[in-house]
Design a protein around this motif. Structure first.
Motif, PDB file in Angstrom:
ATOM      1  N   THR A  34       0.830  -1.207   0.000  1.00 33.03           N
ATOM      2  CA  THR A  34       0.000   0.000   0.000  1.00 33.03           C
ATOM      3  C   THR A  34       0.859   1.249   0.000  1.00 33.03           C
ATOM      4  OG1 THR A  34      -1.759  -1.156   1.169  1.00 33.03           O
ATOM      5  CG2 THR A  34      -1.796   1.254   1.246  1.00 33.03           C
ATOM      6  N   PHE A  35       1.881   1.290   0.860  1.00 36.35           N
ATOM      7  CA  PHE A  35       2.764   2.453   0.904  1.00 36.35           C
ATOM      8  C   PHE A  35       3.595   2.570  -0.371  1.00 36.35           C
ATOM      9  CE2 PHE A  35       2.324   2.055   5.651  1.00 36.35           C
ATOM     10  CZ  PHE A  35       1.536   3.192   5.779  1.00 36.35           C
ATOM     11  N   MET A  38       1.370   4.144  -2.890  1.00 36.67           N
ATOM     12  CA  MET A  38       1.198   5.562  -2.561  1.00 36.67           C
ATOM     13  C   MET A  38       2.435   6.370  -2.954  1.00 36.67           C
ATOM     14  SD  MET A  38      -0.809   5.085   1.048  1.00 36.67           S
ATOM     15  CE  MET A  38      -0.935   6.780   1.501  1.00 36.67           C
ATOM     16  N   VAL A  41       2.221   6.827  -6.741  1.00 41.57           N
ATOM     17  CA  VAL A  41       1.194   7.818  -7.081  1.00 41.57           C
ATOM     18  C   VAL A  41       1.700   9.220  -6.771  1.00 41.57           C
ATOM     19  CG1 VAL A  41      -1.097   8.674  -6.437  1.00 41.57           C
ATOM     20  CG2 VAL A  41      -0.741   6.245  -6.866  1.00 41.57           C
ATOM     21  N   ALA A  42       2.353   9.383  -5.625  1.00 44.60           N
ATOM     22  CA  ALA A  42       2.875  10.699  -5.261  1.00 44.60           C
ATOM     23  C   ALA A  42       3.995  11.129  -6.201  1.00 44.60           C
ATOM     24  CB  ALA A  42       3.384  10.676  -3.819  1.00 44.60           C
ATOM     25  N   ILE A  50      -0.221  17.776  -5.301  1.00 42.94           N
ATOM     26  CA  ILE A  50       0.104  17.216  -3.995  1.00 42.94           C
ATOM     27  C   ILE A  50       0.574  18.299  -3.043  1.00 42.94           C
ATOM     28  CG2 ILE A  50       1.648  15.643  -2.766  1.00 42.94           C
ATOM     29  CD1 ILE A  50       1.568  13.860  -5.202  1.00 42.94           C
ATOM     30  N   TYR A  67       6.671   7.940   1.971  1.00 41.93           N
ATOM     31  CA  TYR A  67       5.981   6.687   1.649  1.00 41.93           C
ATOM     32  C   TYR A  67       6.968   5.562   1.357  1.00 41.93           C
ATOM     33  CZ  TYR A  67       1.500   9.123   1.354  1.00 41.93           C
ATOM     34  OH  TYR A  67       0.376   9.832   1.632  1.00 41.93           O
ATOM     35  N   SER A  71       7.144   2.130   3.447  1.00 48.53           N
ATOM     36  CA  SER A  71       7.077   0.834   2.789  1.00 48.53           C
ATOM     37  C   SER A  71       8.246  -0.048   3.218  1.00 48.53           C
ATOM     38  CB  SER A  71       7.085   1.027   1.270  1.00 48.53           C
ATOM     39  OG  SER A  71       7.033  -0.205   0.615  1.00 48.53           O
TER      40      SER A  71
END
Length: 83
Positions: A34-35, A38, A41-42, A50, A67, A71
């Motif tokens: 998940t991280f 993210m 995406v960032a 952002i 992130y 992770s």
């Protein structure tokens, strides 16, 4: 005799009807990917969407390094699968 102290496993069994350890295991495995997503995406999102104060893509300031570190710190459950 009950002393009022319970272990983490006892709490999970009581709270989730015996399925708490399974839920905790799946949640621990879900954190690192998940991280990582993210972070991607960032990194790929426009900077103004952002944070307008972003210094650059390789800067240690901002959401991408945060992130990525999160992770990395949550990789332990995955590493335990492969030992």
């Amino acid at each position: 005799m009950m002393t009022g102290l319970e272990t983490h496993e006892d709490w999970l069994k009581g709270r989730f009807g015996g399925r708490g350890a399974i839920a905790a295991r799946w949640l621990s495995l879900a954190a690192a990917p998940t991280f990582a997503v993210m972070a991607l995406v960032a990194a790929l999102a426009p900077a103004d969407m952002i944070c307008g104060a972003m210094q650059g893509p390789l800067s240690l300031q901002g959401m991408v390094p945060m992130y990525a570190l999160m992770s990395a710190f949550h990789l332990a459950p995955w590493l335990r699968l492969f030992r």
